[in-house]
Design a protein around this motif. Structure first.
Motif, PDB file in Angstrom:
ATOM      1  N   GLU A 120      40.476  42.822  39.625  1.00  0.00           N
ATOM      2  CA  GLU A 120      41.303  42.475  39.830  1.00  0.00           C
ATOM      3  C   GLU A 120      42.285  41.795  37.905  1.00  0.00           C
ATOM      4  N   THR A 121      42.828  42.434  37.555  1.00  0.00           N
ATOM      5  CA  THR A 121      43.483  42.532  36.656  1.00  0.00           C
ATOM      6  C   THR A 121      44.537  41.161  36.078  1.00  0.00           C
ATOM      7  N   PHE A 122      44.276  40.157  35.442  1.00  0.00           N
ATOM      8  CA  PHE A 122      45.193  39.579  34.902  1.00  0.00           C
ATOM      9  C   PHE A 122      45.620  39.816  33.540  1.00  0.00           C
ATOM     10  N   GLY A 123      46.633  38.817  33.318  1.00  0.00           N
ATOM     11  CA  GLY A 123      47.667  38.344  32.541  1.00  0.00           C
ATOM     12  C   GLY A 123      48.692  39.638  31.712  1.00  0.00           C
ATOM     13  N   GLY A 124      48.616  40.513  32.428  1.00  0.00           N
ATOM     14  CA  GLY A 124      49.299  41.901  32.430  1.00  0.00           C
ATOM     15  C   GLY A 124      51.032  41.957  33.050  1.00  0.00           C
ATOM     16  N   THR A 125      51.745  42.234  32.633  1.00  0.00           N
ATOM     17  CA  THR A 125      53.317  42.225  32.905  1.00  0.00           C
ATOM     18  C   THR A 125      52.943  42.123  34.616  1.00  0.00           C
ATOM     19  N   LEU A 126      52.605  42.227  35.114  1.00  0.00           N
ATOM     20  CA  LEU A 126      52.682  43.059  36.963  1.00  0.00           C
ATOM     21  C   LEU A 126      52.054  40.893  37.739  1.00  0.00           C
ATOM     22  N   SER A 127      51.536  40.534  36.328  1.00  0.00           N
ATOM     23  CA  SER A 127      50.572  39.140  36.868  1.00  0.00           C
ATOM     24  C   SER A 127      51.361  38.129  37.278  1.00  0.00           C
ATOM     25  N   GLY A 128      52.276  38.219  36.733  1.00  0.00           N
ATOM     26  CA  GLY A 128      53.214  37.365  36.771  1.00  0.00           C
ATOM     27  C   GLY A 128      52.526  35.492  35.936  1.00  0.00           C
ATOM     28  N   VAL A 151      36.674  40.378  36.775  1.00  0.00           N
ATOM     29  CA  VAL A 151      37.730  39.907  35.857  1.00  0.00           C
ATOM     30  C   VAL A 151      37.988  41.219  35.100  1.00  0.00           C
ATOM     31  N   VAL A 152      39.534  41.237  35.322  1.00  0.00           N
ATOM     32  CA  VAL A 152      39.610  41.607  33.933  1.00  0.00           C
ATOM     33  C   VAL A 152      40.974  41.319  32.865  1.00  0.00           C
ATOM     34  N   VAL A 153      40.941  41.615  31.608  1.00  0.00           N
ATOM     35  CA  VAL A 153      41.971  40.537  31.309  1.00  0.00           C
ATOM     36  C   VAL A 153      42.940  41.562  30.494  1.00  0.00           C
ATOM     37  N   ASP A 154      43.547  41.451  30.968  1.00  0.00           N
ATOM     38  CA  ASP A 154      44.743  42.237  30.000  1.00  0.00           C
ATOM     39  C   ASP A 154      45.410  41.116  28.522  1.00  0.00           C
ATOM     40  N   LEU A 155      45.150  41.515  27.318  1.00  0.00           N
ATOM     41  CA  LEU A 155      45.686  40.596  26.100  1.00  0.00           C
ATOM     42  C   LEU A 155      46.146  41.602  25.428  1.00  0.00           C
ATOM     43  N   THR A 156      47.466  42.332  26.216  1.00  0.00           N
ATOM     44  CA  THR A 156      48.321  43.901  25.165  1.00  0.00           C
ATOM     45  C   THR A 156      49.520  42.777  26.590  1.00  0.00           C
ATOM     46  N   VAL A 184      30.209  36.617  36.425  1.00  0.00           N
ATOM     47  CA  VAL A 184      31.220  37.175  37.323  1.00  0.00           C
ATOM     48  C   VAL A 184      31.060  38.481  35.929  1.00  0.00           C
ATOM     49  N   GLU A 185      31.379  39.607  35.751  1.00  0.00           N
ATOM     50  CA  GLU A 185      31.745  40.821  34.812  1.00  0.00           C
ATOM     51  C   GLU A 185      33.494  40.282  34.728  1.00  0.00           C
ATOM     52  N   VAL A 186      32.929  40.111  33.445  1.00  0.00           N
ATOM     53  CA  VAL A 186      34.349  39.747  33.129  1.00  0.00           C
ATOM     54  C   VAL A 186      34.772  41.313  32.223  1.00  0.00           C
ATOM     55  N   ARG A 187      35.828  41.845  32.314  1.00  0.00           N
ATOM     56  CA  ARG A 187      36.141  42.740  30.910  1.00  0.00           C
ATOM     57  C   ARG A 187      37.318  42.389  30.458  1.00  0.00           C
ATOM     58  N   VAL A 188      37.819  43.299  29.195  1.00  0.00           N
ATOM     59  CA  VAL A 188      39.216  42.473  28.401  1.00  0.00           C
ATOM     60  C   VAL A 188      39.510  44.038  27.944  1.00  0.00           C
ATOM     61  N   VAL A 189      41.333  43.799  28.146  1.00  0.00           N
ATOM     62  CA  VAL A 189      41.745  45.107  27.425  1.00  0.00           C
ATOM     63  C   VAL A 189      42.771  45.019  26.580  1.00  0.00           C
ATOM     64  N   ALA A 190      41.776  44.717  25.741  1.00  0.00           N
ATOM     65  CA  ALA A 190      42.356  44.708  23.767  1.00  0.00           C
ATOM     66  C   ALA A 190      43.081  44.605  22.753  1.00  0.00           C
ATOM     67  N   GLY A 191      44.123  46.032  23.399  1.00  0.00           N
ATOM     68  CA  GLY A 191      44.788  46.608  22.330  1.00  0.00           C
ATOM     69  C   GLY A 191      43.888  46.977  21.067  1.00  0.00           C
ATOM     70  N   THR A 192      44.065  46.482  20.371  1.00  0.00           N
ATOM     71  CA  THR A 192      44.008  46.549  18.671  1.00  0.00           C
ATOM     72  C   THR A 192      42.947  44.790  18.603  1.00  0.00           C
ATOM     73  N   GLU A 193      43.132  44.247  19.197  1.00  0.00           N
ATOM     74  CA  GLU A 193      41.560  43.216  19.151  1.00  0.00           C
ATOM     75  C   GLU A 193      40.876  43.016  19.681  1.00  0.00           C
ATOM     76  N   VAL A 194      40.018  44.177  19.807  1.00  0.00           N
ATOM     77  CA  VAL A 194      39.052  44.833  20.473  1.00  0.00           C
ATOM     78  C   VAL A 194      37.349  43.668  19.419  1.00  0.00           C
TER      79      VAL A 194
END
Length: 637
Positions: A114-122, A145-150, A170-180
């Motif tokens: 599941e992705t959290f922090g994105g535009t659809l997450s609220g 857990v996928v954390v959207d940092l964009t 818990v496995e954690v993945r991030v969508v970091a954009g330029t903040e990898v």
């Protein structure tokens, strides 16, 4: 047996095919007779449907039931022991066709992402609220857990976002954009501070090669490689690079292209990583894959099996076969999501999640049913949308018990055959890119455009059905607000053409208080005209056009005149026999009534001998999207 060639740093190795050719299965003595019986039974059905004598129907009429995929693979209507292939290795064993790991008591089925922090997450931009949502989801079945940092969050927020998350579990993945780099450092520090660095599983999802295809903001390949080299030396598991094949799928790739281009991207990463000093094993450990899962059930099962197999073959060529398994993330394909009647997306994602899970994906992310709408469907709770998505996975895993079966499709004559053929097609796509110098040198956009156009044409002609869009549309649903009638960026959605027509209809409704209308002229009794009136109403509704059906009308009556004046455009609906008997009279009467455009529901041949012709025809062979667009224009929409 066919073989594949793949070059790496000047070496050429031969890679054996995925499976051997058909094994010499001992068939039952009556096999041939039973097969002939099946051919005869199929011929009987065709004879009955076509109202022919059985003697006039050839025994090979069953070949009309063959379906050809977009890769050019023929799918037969029946598979038997004659199609049996040699058994492949067990799950968890090279080449991982049957799965990367075997099911155990500790790991049942696939992970729920599941992705959290994105535009659809609220919760975008709010670290504390995102943390609350993550903990709630983890307590209710989410395992990755996928954390959207964009979308507002930053790497500095990760300590708050992941507060109380057990990073050893818990496995954690991030969508970091330029903040990898910053995100990676923050994750490693959190694990080290918690004393679980050796057990942590992180991914940074840097995807420079695929980012460039859609113009997404990210980091360069050189920067990603430098970060990967650092991460390879860390005590825990942190994968830096993601082969995001959903980018190809979103642009219209076939399954073979999605896999083949993904392999090419993966190989580019391996080359860059090894040139930077990593061993092949270290390079492979820095790469993960992400694929789109559509609702084409069997094709998707085969796709995930093939993708694992071929990446293992790449690792074999690189002389590291045991390192040939990479995490295989699945996400329900954004391209298949509709904005209109979005509730139907719940059905699509259920089939897609089933296929990806059965196909052996490491984890499956079910996107919220309204993810194609900017910000989600108005009036719909984000908590509700996330819960339905999460529970789709959980129902498959825990109530349907799919997680207790290892490779349930394995051994199916059809699935094994499809896996073998798709592997050959996908490898050919990969080899084609390699022959052009790799993914960065090859122009794959033209290939993506061509494959997308084939699918778009099939959808436009309603050869490919999209429920709620070009089949069974719901004109009674509340229109989307005008500001939400927009397309997601970077995605060629299947529904886009028809939903653009619906947008025009909604704009007409906003301006006029009613939808564009076309009248129907049913000729003959209900039992005879009902099929074509139903077809016509469904077709026109897919373009946002309402229909007026007065029931059977006859030229010369007041009811006929009233029906003729319902709209400037009418569709005559009846049987071919009725057209032959009275069609010309009906068209003539409509002309006299002042109707500007007269269409016939049926084939052009039904009026080939008539002295009065209609203006056009609507049937299963037309380009429905183009025809409906023209009709909307004539109606002023």
């Amino acid at each position: 047996m066919p073989s594949f060639e793949f070059k790496h740093k000047g070496r050429r190795s031969v890679v054996t095919d995925v499976q051997s050719d058909a094994v010499n299965t001992s068939l039952p003595a009556d096999f041939a007779d039973n097969q002939q019986d099946w051919y005869k039974q199929v011929a009987k059905v065709f004879a009955r449907v076509q109202k022919k004598d059985i003697a006039d129907v050839p025994l090979d009429v069953w070949t009309k039931l063959i379906h050809t995929t977009y890769e050019g693979i023929d799918v037969n209507p029946l598979y038997t022991r004659a199609d049996e292939l040699a058994e492949v290795s067990a799950p968890g064993v090279f080449p991982f066709t049957r799965g990367g790991v075997a099911t155990s008591a500790e790991r049942i089925g696939w992970d729920v992402t599941e992705t959290f922090g994105g535009t659809l997450s609220g919760t975008s931009g709010d670290p504390a609220a995102t943390n609350k949502a993550i903990l709630h989801a983890l307590n209710n079945g989410t395992t990755v857990v996928v954390v959207d940092l964009t979308a507002g969050l930053t790497a500095a927020d990760l300590s708050v976002v992941l507060k109380d998350v057990l990073l050893d579990l818990v496995e954690v993945r991030v969508v970091a954009g330029t903040e990898v780099k910053a995100a990676g450092e923050a994750l490693k520090k959190l694990a080290e501070d918690a004393g679980v660095a050796d057990k942590a599983r992180f991914e940074l999802a840097a995807a420079p090669l695929t980012d460039s295809i859609v113009g997404a903001e990210g980091i360069s390949l050189a920067d990603a490689v430098a970060i990967a080299v650092e991460n390879a030396a860390w005590s825990g598991t942190i994968r830096t690079l993601l082969v995001d094949a959903t980018v190809f799928a979103n642009q219209g790739a076939t399954d073979a292209q999605e896999i083949g281009f993904a392999l090419a991207a993966g190989v580019e990463y391996v080359r860059a990583l090894t040139e930077a000093g990593l061993s092949v094993e270290q390079a492979l450990s820095q790469i993960a894959f992400r694929f789109a899962a559509t609702d084409d059930q069997f094709a998707q099962i085969a796709k995930f099996r093939v993708a694992r197999t071929l990446w293992a073959r790449v690792a074999e060529v690189l002389e590291a076969p045991e390192a040939g398994f990479a995490p295989q993330h699945a996400v329900t394909a954004p391209a298949m999501f509709s904005q209109r009647d979005p509730w139907v997306n719940m059905l699509r994602v259920t089939v897609a999640a089933f296929a990806a899970g059965v196909g052996g994906a490491s984890d499956v992310e079910v996107l919220p049913f309204d993810s194609a709408i900017q910000g989600g469907l108005p009036g719909t709770s984000r908590v509700f949308a996330a819960r339905i998505a999460r529970n789709t996975n959980l129902l498959l895993l825990e109530e349907s018990h799919l997680g207790y079966v290892v490779d349930p499709a394995g051994g199916s004559y059809f699935v094994e055959s499809l896996t073998k053929q798709l592997a050959e097609k996908a490898w050919a796509e990969f080899a084609g890119v390699e022959a052009k110098g790799g993914l960065r040198e090859a122009d794959i956009q033209a290939d993506l455009d061509a494959s997308y156009e084939k699918m778009r044409s099939d959808i436009a002609r309603r050869v490919k059905k999209v429920t709620g869009i070009n089949e069974f549309p719901n004109l009674g649903e509340k229109p989307l607000p005008a500001e939400l009638r927009t397309e997601p960026t970077g995605i060629r959605r299947w529904a886009a053409d028809f939903e653009a027509l619906r947008d025009r209809s909604d704009a007409f409704l906003d301006a006029n208080g009613k939808r564009p209308l076309i009248g129907m002229i049913p000729v003959g009794p209900l039992a005879k005209h009902n099929i074509r009136t139903g077809f016509t109403a469904n077709l026109l509704a897919s373009g946002g056009i309402e229909t007026a059906n007065p029931g059977q009308v006859t030229p010369g009556t007041d009811e006929f005149v009233t029906a003729a004046k319902a709209s400037d455009i009418v569709v005559v609906c009846g049987t071919d026999q009725e057209y032959e008997a009275t069609g010309a009279d009906v068209v003539k009467a409509l002309r006299e009534a002042g109707v500007s455009t007269i269409l016939i529901a049926g084939a052009e041949k039904s009026f080939e001998n008539a002295d009065v012709k209609p203006d056009g025809y609507v049937n299963m062979k037309i380009d429905a999207a183009s025809t409906l667009s023209d009709l909307l224009t004539k109606l002023g929409a």
